[in-house]
Design a protein around this motif. Sequence first.
Motif, PDB file in Angstrom:
ATOM      1  N   ASN A 173       0.865  -1.178   0.000  1.00 40.85           N
ATOM      2  CA  ASN A 173       0.000   0.000   0.000  1.00 40.85           C
ATOM      3  C   ASN A 173       0.905   1.232   0.000  1.00 40.85           C
ATOM      4  N   PRO A 174       0.909   2.013  -1.074  1.00 40.68           N
ATOM      5  CA  PRO A 174       1.836   3.149  -1.170  1.00 40.68           C
ATOM      6  C   PRO A 174       1.642   4.200  -0.087  1.00 40.68           C
ATOM      7  N   LYS A 175       0.506   4.180   0.590  1.00 43.08           N
ATOM      8  CA  LYS A 175       0.262   5.152   1.658  1.00 43.08           C
ATOM      9  C   LYS A 175       1.143   4.891   2.885  1.00 43.08           C
ATOM     10  N   PHE A 176       1.615   3.632   3.032  1.00 40.94           N
ATOM     11  CA  PHE A 176       2.343   3.258   4.248  1.00 40.94           C
ATOM     12  C   PHE A 176       3.840   3.018   4.024  1.00 40.94           C
ATOM     13  N   GLY A 177       4.310   3.231   2.819  1.00 43.23           N
ATOM     14  CA  GLY A 177       5.717   2.961   2.547  1.00 43.23           C
ATOM     15  C   GLY A 177       6.331   3.956   1.603  1.00 43.23           C
ATOM     16  N   ASP A 178       7.669   3.907   1.530  1.00 40.64           N
ATOM     17  CA  ASP A 178       8.393   4.749   0.581  1.00 40.64           C
ATOM     18  C   ASP A 178       8.378   4.135  -0.815  1.00 40.64           C
ATOM     19  N   PHE A 179       8.296   2.792  -0.853  1.00 37.47           N
ATOM     20  CA  PHE A 179       8.264   2.066  -2.123  1.00 37.47           C
ATOM     21  C   PHE A 179       7.276   0.911  -2.000  1.00 37.47           C
ATOM     22  N   ILE A 180       6.779   0.437  -3.158  1.00 37.38           N
ATOM     23  CA  ILE A 180       5.864  -0.711  -3.138  1.00 37.38           C
ATOM     24  C   ILE A 180       6.583  -2.005  -3.512  1.00 37.38           C
ATOM     25  N   SER A 181       7.873  -1.931  -3.855  1.00 31.54           N
ATOM     26  CA  SER A 181       8.633  -3.136  -4.176  1.00 31.54           C
ATOM     27  C   SER A 181       9.987  -3.096  -3.486  1.00 31.54           C
ATOM     28  N   VAL A 182      10.495  -4.285  -3.149  1.00 29.84           N
ATOM     29  CA  VAL A 182      11.803  -4.395  -2.502  1.00 29.84           C
ATOM     30  C   VAL A 182      12.901  -3.968  -3.479  1.00 29.84           C
ATOM     31  N   LYS A 183      12.751  -4.326  -4.728  1.00 29.72           N
ATOM     32  CA  LYS A 183      13.764  -4.000  -5.738  1.00 29.72           C
ATOM     33  C   LYS A 183      13.943  -2.494  -5.864  1.00 29.72           C
TER      34      LYS A 183
END
Length: 342
Positions: A70-80
């Motif tokens: 969820n992009p609202k809770f993180g800086d990125f949506i993928s580990v890569k």
Amino acid sequence: MSMAMKKLFLASILILFFSISANSKNFKRVENSEEGYLNWMKRMSSRNHSNFMEAKNKFRPCKIIKVDQNPKFGDFISVKKAINSIPLFNPCRVVISVGPGTYREKIEIPATMAYVTLEGAGAARTIIRWDDTADRVGLNKQPLEQKAPPPPAGATGKQAVALRISADMAAFINCKFVGAQDTLYDHKGRHYFKNCHIQGSVDFIFGNGLSLYEGCHLHAKTNTYGALTAQKRESMLEETGFSFVNCQVTGSGALYLGRAWGTFSRVVFAYTYMDKIITPRGWYDWGDKQRQMTVFYGQFKCSGPGADYGGRVSWARELTKQEAEPFISLSFIDGHQWLTSF
């Protein structure tokens, strides 16, 4: 005396001489067998680590990156994408906090990108999944290695590596690695695995790392035969090997503790519970009887129905406390220098 008789007589003297010489050597070998064995043990259990750089680490993070689907809770949506945001020559500790969910990605951390920590929400909640095998090819026509559905034991081209670790001084705590043939490629470097779950079928921990596995659950999943380790030490000068301490081995099928992938393959199990799936012989020489004289395979105070030492191959050893000592603490991997307290 005829010339033929003289030749026969001389030949008899030579045979007698060589017999006496051989017997003398054998007698000397028997006399010094204990001393020779102790010297051999010292060489085979050496942990000089001269081939490794001085151990060091940076424990305090200078940056925390959050990954969440969820992009609202993180800086990125993928580990890569989170990894790509870190400088290629990273000077300080960066923690990538990965939220719950299944991330379908093939993750690679470059060799120059030191001091990176991946921190999930738990092995059952944060999952990184991929499904390539060794006989598949990518866009560059090169084989790929990753996690895939279980193939028949030993199937050619079906190796599916869940993790390859080639970095020096890397630790894995409370992680789960699930695969089949060749699950964990413990390639090279000093590594520490604590309270990890590692599942596979054939050679599912393999490579030439210098690694300590502590409190890990090693689970075989095969209907036929399998092997837990394939350690690839190729020379007495290499200070590598796998040590399993306070682990448990369970699963299905018939399992070797290890196969001698390398001529000087070195594996030790200590204080480890072994289920009945372990074959009585315990170890396999990779079809090369010469390796029986150079490998170092040992057990120390293991338990369970698969730990019975009575049926083991003659070239494996039940270690004494003194012989096991170099393998059963963090000093085996210089851990006191680069690990915090776990």
